[in-house]
Design a protein around this motif. Structure first.
Motif, mmCIF file in Angstrom:
data_model
loop_
_atom_site.group_PDB
_atom_site.id
_atom_site.type_symbol
_atom_site.label_atom_id
_atom_site.label_comp_id
_atom_site.label_asym_id
_atom_site.label_seq_id
_atom_site.Cartn_x
_atom_site.Cartn_y
_atom_site.Cartn_z
ATOM 1 N N ARG A 2 0.781 -1.239 -0.117
ATOM 2 C CA ARG A 2 0.076 0.038 0.060
ATOM 3 C C ARG A 2 0.838 1.275 0.129
ATOM 4 O O ARG A 2 2.109 1.263 0.572
ATOM 5 C CB ARG A 2 -0.919 -0.051 1.210
ATOM 6 C CG ARG A 2 -0.024 0.229 2.736
ATOM 7 C CD ARG A 2 -1.027 0.335 3.752
ATOM 8 N NE ARG A 2 -0.218 0.177 5.167
ATOM 9 C CZ ARG A 2 -0.094 1.611 5.489
ATOM 10 N NH1 ARG A 2 -0.391 2.772 4.846
ATOM 11 N NH2 ARG A 2 0.394 1.917 6.702
ATOM 12 N N ASN A 4 2.034 4.332 1.520
ATOM 13 C CA ASN A 4 2.085 4.781 3.026
ATOM 14 C C ASN A 4 2.012 6.466 3.149
ATOM 15 O O ASN A 4 1.380 7.071 3.768
ATOM 16 C CB ASN A 4 3.245 3.991 3.752
ATOM 17 C CG ASN A 4 3.040 3.993 5.144
ATOM 18 O OD1 ASN A 4 2.114 4.546 5.750
ATOM 19 N ND2 ASN A 4 4.212 3.660 5.769
ATOM 20 N N HIS A 20 0.202 11.232 5.012
ATOM 21 C CA HIS A 20 0.039 9.850 5.260
ATOM 22 C C HIS A 20 -1.124 9.446 4.840
ATOM 23 O O HIS A 20 -2.364 9.964 4.723
ATOM 24 C CB HIS A 20 0.070 9.641 6.876
ATOM 25 C CG HIS A 20 -0.297 8.130 7.150
ATOM 26 N ND1 HIS A 20 -1.308 8.045 7.911
ATOM 27 C CD2 HIS A 20 0.146 7.008 6.814
ATOM 28 C CE1 HIS A 20 -1.350 6.694 8.091
ATOM 29 N NE2 HIS A 20 -0.569 6.205 7.386
ATOM 30 N N ASP A 23 -5.058 3.409 4.585
ATOM 31 C CA ASP A 23 -5.063 1.910 4.062
ATOM 32 C C ASP A 23 -6.234 1.917 2.892
ATOM 33 O O ASP A 23 -6.357 1.190 2.020
ATOM 34 C CB ASP A 23 -5.337 0.940 5.114
ATOM 35 C CG ASP A 23 -3.780 0.660 5.845
ATOM 36 O OD1 ASP A 23 -3.092 1.443 5.391
ATOM 37 O OD2 ASP A 23 -4.112 -0.208 6.736
ATOM 38 N N THR A 107 6.101 6.587 -0.856
ATOM 39 C CA THR A 107 6.651 5.490 -0.301
ATOM 40 C C THR A 107 5.870 4.406 0.092
ATOM 41 O O THR A 107 4.425 4.319 0.504
ATOM 42 C CB THR A 107 7.029 5.989 1.278
ATOM 43 O OG1 THR A 107 8.075 6.939 1.523
ATOM 44 C CG2 THR A 107 7.688 4.765 2.099
ATOM 45 N N ALA A 109 4.718 0.531 1.466
ATOM 46 C CA ALA A 109 5.015 -0.354 2.466
ATOM 47 C C ALA A 109 4.595 -1.799 1.872
ATOM 48 O O ALA A 109 3.632 -1.809 1.579
ATOM 49 C CB ALA A 109 4.503 0.054 3.578
ATOM 50 N N GLU A 132 9.982 -1.122 3.016
ATOM 51 C CA GLU A 132 9.522 0.103 2.117
ATOM 52 C C GLU A 132 10.302 0.299 1.085
ATOM 53 O O GLU A 132 11.552 -0.285 0.759
ATOM 54 C CB GLU A 132 9.588 1.306 2.941
ATOM 55 C CG GLU A 132 8.761 1.342 4.187
ATOM 56 C CD GLU A 132 8.749 2.841 4.781
ATOM 57 O OE1 GLU A 132 7.928 3.306 5.704
ATOM 58 O OE2 GLU A 132 9.934 3.345 4.592
ATOM 59 N N GLN A 382 -6.892 2.077 -2.816
ATOM 60 C CA GLN A 382 -6.813 3.141 -1.929
ATOM 61 C C GLN A 382 -7.628 4.336 -2.421
ATOM 62 O O GLN A 382 -7.333 4.771 -3.441
ATOM 63 C CB GLN A 382 -5.386 3.663 -1.318
ATOM 64 C CG GLN A 382 -4.898 2.482 -0.522
ATOM 65 C CD GLN A 382 -3.263 2.801 -0.271
ATOM 66 O OE1 GLN A 382 -2.402 2.598 -1.322
ATOM 67 N NE2 GLN A 382 -2.945 3.410 0.656
#
Length: 675
Positions: A2, A4, A20, A23, A107, A109, A132, A382
């Motif tokens: 996902r 991040n 941020h 999820d 980024t 993860a 990551e 997402q």
């Protein structure tokens, strides 16, 4: 896997922000021009269907100034090239360092047990502790020296610099190492980057015409695209559609033989110049399902009596927008389900879905999106949604909100997922539970407001627009969120308001009480604290906001003597009842304060008040302003249960005055800098 974090550098108002990503669903909120649309637009520029394009105007003003300074430095270096080559070299290096670049760093993860083939191109760090991978999109200069030489050679104006920017800057994509000690950067192709990050954008500016001509056919065309997507899937019922077309094609071929026979006969008369020996032309049909659907499909609606089918233009904008958005979402989820191999990250951006939707439909939309994500094969998808709707925020998850705060000189992103860690340890959980429930039950206007006013009850809510008009008309040009929180809950918003940094006026009551000792049923003494006038000796406040927040005092005498500094913290100002003038009485509640501030007009217009009886039962004849002032506390007590009627009575009066404590608080909102 996902996404991040998404970090943006040097794109419009987003000079340096880190967001941020939740999820499942991330809500991007904030005031107008706070950078919400820019955040979505940057993803569309780098990962959308079109080639990335940027203009000089996409840079923050500070970066444009850096380019100007870089050009000046290089011009000076050119003048010193022969006389002082060392200084020229230093100036050239400075000029190159000043040239900015637009960056979007993502980024991603992942877990050890996941299939990492989708991100193998960007995994640089092979440490077992690393989970990551980072991909970065840049819009950067191809050759700094070529750009600077061109700008210097042409003695470029602002307009020429803008053209040179588009000519010499281009988009690049990189895999970035995650080691803190050294950031390794490896270039990758844009096609590879788009295989890693899949995106779809549902923008707010969908063109829907509220006319019956039905020329735009937005919904119909969207369904055409949906059929095309499904046609590529061999497991769908489109195969049945193709079977029908095969039978239709045979019948058309037979008809074509009859229709075109004369034409072919005439052409044969020209001999082999047209058709070679042995060639027998025939006209046949080729019916492609997608081509058939295209431009021949219409969305219709049954009329009220069911006797006619009406075109899509007869439906309301709200229903059209909702259907359009839902269809786009389903199409993306279907494409995600069929993708092989699947992208590492699938991002669905929905911009301001509330356009043309009434509040209940907005809430239903959010619930529907959540159900779609849970019901479909949507693992890894997402959703990033920008919104101005307090209803959508209230229907979402409190910790999924990302607040774009543009009140300072540089935009900041405040993550409500971090809010839990920034509240005081003891009341944190209690505060979060309260806010989560309150945000569901009420509206979240404070996330979009220029200023927030917290009030206690119905009377203040009904009268606040008139009070703003009377003593702070400048606020009418701002978005002011008036939030009714009751007399015991304003302090619960302390951490949230300080966290958001929005300019806030808290209007509350003194709520004076006095200690009275009574015997209980067993004859034992028991302390009680009934309401009392503010001038009662030893009176205390029962108001939790005044005791626990601002000014943090319990004795009424100390409250009334508190300074403006004691009532102000950061960007929050508290206003409670004060005397209208030195030596005069102070009200305990809004109603009493209003009566004390407007005794003259109330005495004059008493016969026209619907709450007249609440007044006269405490007054001696003749009724004078002095008599009303003397009995204001008792009159206010009789208004319990009639406060709404009293508010409407006030609205019908002309020339009344806003109580001093509220007037001063509203003036503070005007004079307090919004940064």
């Amino acid at each position: 896997m996902r996404l991040n974090f998404a970090e943006v550098t040097n794109f419009r108002a987003l000079q340096s922000v880190k967001v941020h990503i939740d999820d499942q669903t991330t809500l991007i909120v904030g005031r107008n021009n706070s950078g919400k649309t820019s955040f979505v637009d940057l993803f569309a520029r780098f990962f959308g269907n079109d080639r990335p394009r940027f203009t000089l105007d996409d840079l923050p003003a500070s970066c444009v100034r850096k380019i100007d300074q870089a050009v000046r430095n290089y011009r000076q270096a050119e003048r010193l090239r022969e006389s002082n080559p060392e200084q020229a070299f230093t100036l050239t290096d400075r000029a190159i360092e000043l040239l900015p670049e637009i960056r979007l760093r993502l980024t991603i993860a992942y877990q050890e047990d996941e299939d990492l083939s989708a991100i193998s191109a960007i995994i640089i760090d092979l440490s077992e502790d690393c989970h990551e991978a980072v991909i970065e999109a840049r819009f950067e200069v191809r050759s700094a020296l070529d750009f600077l030489r061109s700008a210097t050679k042409e003695r470029a104006t602002d307009k020429q610099i803008a053209k040179l920017f588009q000519r010499h800057f281009h988009a690049t994509f990189h895999a970035i190492g995650t080691s803190a000690a050294s950031e390794v950067s490896v270039g990758i192709e844009r096609s590879v980057a788009r295989q890693i990050v899949s995106t779809m954008f549902v923008f707010a500016q969908a063109k829907f015409d509220d006319v019956s001509a039905d020329r735009t056919r937005n919904l119909s065309q969207t369904f055409e695209k949906f059929i095309k997507t499904y046609h590529e899937d061999e497991h769908t019922n489109v195969a049945k559609f193709e079977g029908l077309l095969v039978g239709m094609a045979r019948r058309l071929d037979s008809s074509y033989d009859d229709i075109f026979a004369p034409v072919l006969t005439w052409m044969n008369a020209f001999g082999n110049e047209v058709f070679g020996p042995g060639q027998k032309p025939r006209i046949v049909s080729e019916l492609d399902p997608v081509s058939i659907v295209k431009n021949t499909t219409r969305i219709t609606y049954a009329s009220g009596d069911g006797g006619r089918q009406l075109p899509e233009g007869h439906n309301g904008l709200g229903y059209s927008k909702l259907a359009f958005t839902v269809l786009q979402v389903i199409s993306f989820l279907e494409a995600h389900r069929r993708a092989s191999p699947k992208p590492a990250v699938s991002l669905l951006f929905i911009e301001e879905p509330e356009a043309h939707l009434h509040p209940q439909m907005q809430e239903a939309f959010v619930r529907g999106i959540r159900d779609l994500l849970e019901g479909q094969d949507a693992e890894g998808v997402q959703v990033i949604m920008t919104t101005h709707s307090s209803h959508i925020v209230a229907s979402g998850h409190f910790e999924a909100v990302r607040y774009f705060d543009c009140t300072g000189q540089q935009l900041k992103v405040k993550d409500l997922a971090e809010f839990r860690h920034k509240t005081e340890p003891v009341p944190a959980e209690e505060t979060l539970r309260f806010l989560a429930k309150y945000m569901v039950l009420h509206r979240c206007d404070m996330f979009f407001a220029d200023s927030v006013i917290l009030i206690e009850g119905t009377t203040e809510r009904l009268l606040m627009p008139a009070m703003i008009r009377n003593c702070a008309p400048q606020l009418r040009r701002e978005y002011v969120s008036v939030v009714e929180v009751g007399d015991a809950y304003a302090h619960r918003f302390r951490e949230l308001l300080i966290f958001l940094g929005v300019r806030t006026l808290v209007i509350t009551d003194v709520d004076s009480v006095a200690l009275v000792v009574k015997e209980d049923t067993n004859g034992k003494p028991r302390n009680t604290y009934p309401a009392c006038p503010t001038e009662t000796k030893g009176a205390k406040t029962s108001n939790a906001t005044l005791k626990l927040w601002l000014p943090g005092l319990e004795q009424v005498d100390a409250l009334l003597a508190a300074t403006d500094e004691q009532r102000t913290f950061d960007r929050v100002r508290l206003a409670h009842q004060v005397a209208e003038a030195p030596g005069r009485r102070c009200g305990r509640s809004f109603e009493e304060a209003f009566i004390l501030a407007n005794a003259d007009i109330l005495a004059k217009e008493l016969d026209h008040l619907t709450v007249k009886h609440s007044f006269i039962q405490h007054l001696q004849v003749p009724i004078t302003p002095e008599e009303i002032t003397k009995n204001a506390y008792a009159i206010a007590g009789s208004l319990d249960g009639k406060k709404t009627d009293f508010a409407f009575d006030i609205l019908m009066l002309d020339g009344w005055s806003t109580p001093r404590y509220i007037a001063e608080g509203l003036q503070w909102l005007i004079t307090s800098p919004n940064e």
